[in-house]
Design an enzyme around this catalytic site. Structure first.
Site, PDB file in Angstrom:
ATOM      1  N   GLY A  20       0.839  -1.199   0.000  1.00  0.00           N
ATOM      2  CA  GLY A  20       0.000   0.000   0.000  1.00  0.00           C
ATOM      3  C   GLY A  20       0.871   1.245   0.000  1.00  0.00           C
ATOM      4  O   GLY A  20       1.936   1.264   0.618  1.00  0.00           O
ATOM      5  N   THR A  21       0.419   2.221  -0.732  1.00  0.00           N
ATOM      6  CA  THR A  21       1.092   3.536  -0.703  1.00  0.00           C
ATOM      7  C   THR A  21      -0.016   4.584  -0.657  1.00  0.00           C
ATOM      8  O   THR A  21      -1.085   4.415  -1.246  1.00  0.00           O
ATOM      9  CB  THR A  21       1.944   3.776  -1.979  1.00  0.00           C
ATOM     10  OG1 THR A  21       1.090   3.572  -3.102  1.00  0.00           O
ATOM     11  CG2 THR A  21       3.134   2.851  -2.053  1.00  0.00           C
ATOM     12  N   GLY A  23      -0.646   9.004   0.455  1.00  0.00           N
ATOM     13  CA  GLY A  23      -0.265  10.203   1.205  1.00  0.00           C
ATOM     14  C   GLY A  23       1.224  10.211   1.487  1.00  0.00           C
ATOM     15  O   GLY A  23       2.044  10.217   0.592  1.00  0.00           O
ATOM     16  N   PHE A  24       1.505  10.089   2.767  1.00  0.00           N
ATOM     17  CA  PHE A  24       2.908  10.241   3.164  1.00  0.00           C
ATOM     18  C   PHE A  24       3.466   8.928   3.724  1.00  0.00           C
ATOM     19  O   PHE A  24       4.418   8.919   4.480  1.00  0.00           O
ATOM     20  CB  PHE A  24       3.011  11.333   4.221  1.00  0.00           C
ATOM     21  CG  PHE A  24       1.932  11.264   5.278  1.00  0.00           C
ATOM     22  CD1 PHE A  24       1.972  10.271   6.276  1.00  0.00           C
ATOM     23  CD2 PHE A  24       0.849  12.132   5.273  1.00  0.00           C
ATOM     24  CE1 PHE A  24       0.992  10.185   7.236  1.00  0.00           C
ATOM     25  CE2 PHE A  24      -0.147  12.047   6.241  1.00  0.00           C
ATOM     26  CZ  PHE A  24      -0.081  11.074   7.219  1.00  0.00           C
ATOM     27  N   LYS A  26       4.072   4.404   3.105  1.00  0.00           N
ATOM     28  CA  LYS A  26       3.891   3.162   2.336  1.00  0.00           C
ATOM     29  C   LYS A  26       3.839   2.034   3.356  1.00  0.00           C
ATOM     30  O   LYS A  26       4.368   2.157   4.477  1.00  0.00           O
ATOM     31  CB  LYS A  26       5.005   2.956   1.317  1.00  0.00           C
ATOM     32  CG  LYS A  26       6.383   2.638   1.874  1.00  0.00           C
ATOM     33  CD  LYS A  26       7.380   2.413   0.734  1.00  0.00           C
ATOM     34  CE  LYS A  26       8.802   2.387   1.270  1.00  0.00           C
ATOM     35  NZ  LYS A  26       9.787   2.286   0.169  1.00  0.00           N
ATOM     36  N   LYS A  42       4.183   0.184   8.411  1.00  0.00           N
ATOM     37  CA  LYS A  42       3.872   1.490   7.803  1.00  0.00           C
ATOM     38  C   LYS A  42       5.135   2.335   7.923  1.00  0.00           C
ATOM     39  O   LYS A  42       5.620   2.570   9.024  1.00  0.00           O
ATOM     40  CB  LYS A  42       2.700   2.124   8.539  1.00  0.00           C
ATOM     41  CG  LYS A  42       2.107   3.374   7.924  1.00  0.00           C
ATOM     42  CD  LYS A  42       0.852   3.764   8.708  1.00  0.00           C
ATOM     43  CE  LYS A  42       0.249   5.081   8.268  1.00  0.00           C
ATOM     44  NZ  LYS A  42      -0.953   5.443   9.076  1.00  0.00           N
ATOM     45  N   ASP A 134     -12.439  10.095  11.416  1.00  0.00           N
ATOM     46  CA  ASP A 134     -12.226   9.809   9.988  1.00  0.00           C
ATOM     47  C   ASP A 134     -12.741   8.415   9.641  1.00  0.00           C
ATOM     48  O   ASP A 134     -12.078   7.632   8.951  1.00  0.00           O
ATOM     49  CB  ASP A 134     -10.742   9.939   9.624  1.00  0.00           C
ATOM     50  CG  ASP A 134     -10.526  10.040   8.107  1.00  0.00           C
ATOM     51  OD1 ASP A 134      -9.381   9.837   7.654  1.00  0.00           O
ATOM     52  OD2 ASP A 134     -11.520  10.307   7.378  1.00  0.00           O
ATOM     53  N   LYS A 136     -14.507   5.649   7.782  1.00  0.00           N
ATOM     54  CA  LYS A 136     -14.926   5.380   6.392  1.00  0.00           C
ATOM     55  C   LYS A 136     -14.411   3.984   6.052  1.00  0.00           C
ATOM     56  O   LYS A 136     -13.505   3.464   6.719  1.00  0.00           O
ATOM     57  CB  LYS A 136     -14.343   6.426   5.438  1.00  0.00           C
ATOM     58  CG  LYS A 136     -12.837   6.577   5.488  1.00  0.00           C
ATOM     59  CD  LYS A 136     -12.366   7.724   4.624  1.00  0.00           C
ATOM     60  CE  LYS A 136     -10.864   7.920   4.716  1.00  0.00           C
ATOM     61  NZ  LYS A 136     -10.391   9.062   3.892  1.00  0.00           N
ATOM     62  N   ASN A 139     -10.798   3.036   6.046  1.00  0.00           N
ATOM     63  CA  ASN A 139     -10.060   2.940   7.326  1.00  0.00           C
ATOM     64  C   ASN A 139     -10.498   1.749   8.159  1.00  0.00           C
ATOM     65  O   ASN A 139     -10.297   1.719   9.374  1.00  0.00           O
ATOM     66  CB  ASN A 139     -10.235   4.241   8.121  1.00  0.00           C
ATOM     67  CG  ASN A 139      -9.392   5.362   7.553  1.00  0.00           C
ATOM     68  OD1 ASN A 139      -8.446   5.125   6.808  1.00  0.00           O
ATOM     69  ND2 ASN A 139      -9.761   6.599   7.850  1.00  0.00           N
TER      70      ASN A 139
HETATM   71  O1  LIG Z   1      -1.911  -5.819   6.661  1.00  0.00           O
HETATM   72  C1  LIG Z   1      -2.205  -4.832   6.043  1.00  0.00           C
HETATM   73  N1  LIG Z   1      -2.516  -4.850   4.745  1.00  0.00           N
HETATM   74  C2  LIG Z   1      -2.481  -6.011   3.938  1.00  0.00           C
HETATM   75  C3  LIG Z   1      -1.769  -7.134   4.261  1.00  0.00           C
HETATM   76  C4  LIG Z   1      -1.741  -8.231   3.363  1.00  0.00           C
HETATM   77  C5  LIG Z   1      -2.432  -8.172   2.179  1.00  0.00           C
HETATM   78  C6  LIG Z   1      -3.175  -7.020   1.883  1.00  0.00           C
HETATM   79  C7  LIG Z   1      -3.194  -5.945   2.764  1.00  0.00           C
HETATM   80  C8  LIG Z   1      -3.940  -6.936   0.621  1.00  0.00           C
HETATM   81  C9  LIG Z   1      -3.031  -6.890  -0.601  1.00  0.00           C
HETATM   82  N2  LIG Z   1      -2.649  -8.261  -1.037  1.00  0.00           N
HETATM   83  C10 LIG Z   1      -1.728  -8.914  -0.096  1.00  0.00           C
HETATM   84  C11 LIG Z   1      -2.396  -9.301   1.206  1.00  0.00           C
HETATM   85  C12 LIG Z   1      -2.239  -3.496   6.718  1.00  0.00           C
HETATM   86  C13 LIG Z   1      -2.260  -3.426   8.105  1.00  0.00           C
HETATM   87  C14 LIG Z   1      -2.293  -2.189   8.744  1.00  0.00           C
HETATM   88  C15 LIG Z   1      -2.306  -1.039   7.984  1.00  0.00           C
HETATM   89 BR1  LIG Z   1      -2.339   0.681   8.835  1.00  0.00          BR
HETATM   90  C16 LIG Z   1      -2.295  -1.086   6.602  1.00  0.00           C
HETATM   91  C17 LIG Z   1      -2.267  -2.325   5.959  1.00  0.00           C
END
Ligand SMILES: O=C(Nc1ccc2c(c1)CCNCC2)c1ccc(Br)cc1
Length: 282
Positions: A20-21, A23-24, A26, A42, A134, A136, A139
């Site tokens: 995930g990426t 805002g500020f 990843k 994060k 926030d 939604k 989140n």
């Molecule tokens: O675990 C997280 N995301 C995540 C983990 C594994 C997978 C995903 C998200 C989905 C994308 N495909 C791979 C599987 C996660 C946990 C906390 C936060 Br803040 C942001 C993201």
């Protein structure tokens, strides 16, 4: 990625792909070396954060005080000269937002289970004196047991005077914002969260938002109009030979005058399956 910044985190975690990426920050998948458990890390660049650095501190301080089965767990924080690393609970189901989109909308059964989890998390957050501000589907993440985990406390508030203390900062996403918040009035953070939960429940069940428009000012107008009944407005507009806009203005003043009464009674007729019409042959 300068190796120096990652020296500390690599002592404890094996870093994998970026998932995930935004805002500020990843987010990278990682594995804790001692337990072999998966985590999400994060990663934020302090220089890129700029004025948003305080938001990260707010989020970290809040998450350190929150431990609940439907709030994403913070395990560790590592800060270097240039980076901040937040080691968080692994949520492989991704965002609730994407899940709703993938299913068009949720069944009442599934929405009920998820909404109970959201209510439980928010009741706990409010009980600890915080307002999230926030709420939604973006989140709310889905964990490996298909349960929800609330994230992103960067906009949360913990008023020193307690949750009855009025807040002033307008924040959060427009479509989920309470009327008093978008009017710039002083508001109670927990009450604004309750409004957002109502919008969330609507999104779970319908797959779209109750108040939404590409133009944020139009979104605000829709929020302020709430559930004004279009058929009743039309009938009043025709009957009074006035524009819909002028009827809307009059109704939205909620003066509890004859216009209010006529509007409410038309709504009542409609709710009982009767024609929405005024004292002319219907
Ligand atoms: O675990 C997280 N995301 C995540 C983990 C594994 C997978 C995903 C998200 C989905 C994308 N495909 C791979 C599987 C996660 C946990 C906390 C936060 Br803040 C942001 C993201």
């Amino acid at each position: 990625m300068s190796a120096g910044d990652y020296e500390e985190i690599l002592k404890y975690y094996e870093l994998h792909e970026t998932i995930g990426t935004g805002g500020f920050a990843k987010v990278k998948l990682a594995r804790h070396l001692l337990t072999a458990e998966k985590v999400a890390i994060k990663i934020m660049d302090k220089a890129a954060l700029g004025d948003d650095l305080p938001r990260v501190k707010i989020e970290i301080d809040a998450m350190k005080n929150l431990s609940h089965q439907h709030i994403c767990r913070l395990y560790q924080v590592i800060e270097t000269s240039k980076k901040i690393f937040m080691v968080l609970e692994y949520c492989p189901g991704g965002e609730l937002f994407d899940y709703i989109i993938s299913k068009d909308r949720l069944s009442e059964e599934e929405a009920r289970v998820f909404f109970r989890q959201i209510v439980s998390a928010i009741a706990y957050v409010h009980g600890k004196g915080y307002a999230h501000r926030d709420l939604k589907p973006e989140n709310l993440l889905i964990d490996k047991e298909h349960n929800l985990k609330l994230i992103d406390f960067g906009l949360c508030a913990k008023p020193k005077g307690g949750l009855d203390y009025h807040l002033n900062t307008c924040c959060g996403s427009p479509a989920y914002a309470a009327p008093e918040l978008i009017q710039g009035k002083a508001y109670i953070g927990s009450e604004a969260d309750i409004w957002s939960m109502g919008v969330l429940l609507y999104a779970l069940l319908c797959g779209f938002l109750p108040f939404d428009d590409a133009n944020v000012m139009v979104t605000y107008k829709k929020i302020m109009l709430g559930h004004i009944d279009e058929d009743c407005v039309t009938e009043l507009s025709v009957f009074h030979k006035q524009s819909r806009e002028s009827i809307l203005e009059l109704i939205s003043e909620w003066k509890y005058d004859h216009m209010s009464a006529t509007y409410f009674l038309l709504q009542s007729k409609k709710a009982r399956g009767k024609h929405v019409c005024l004292r002319v042959p219907c």
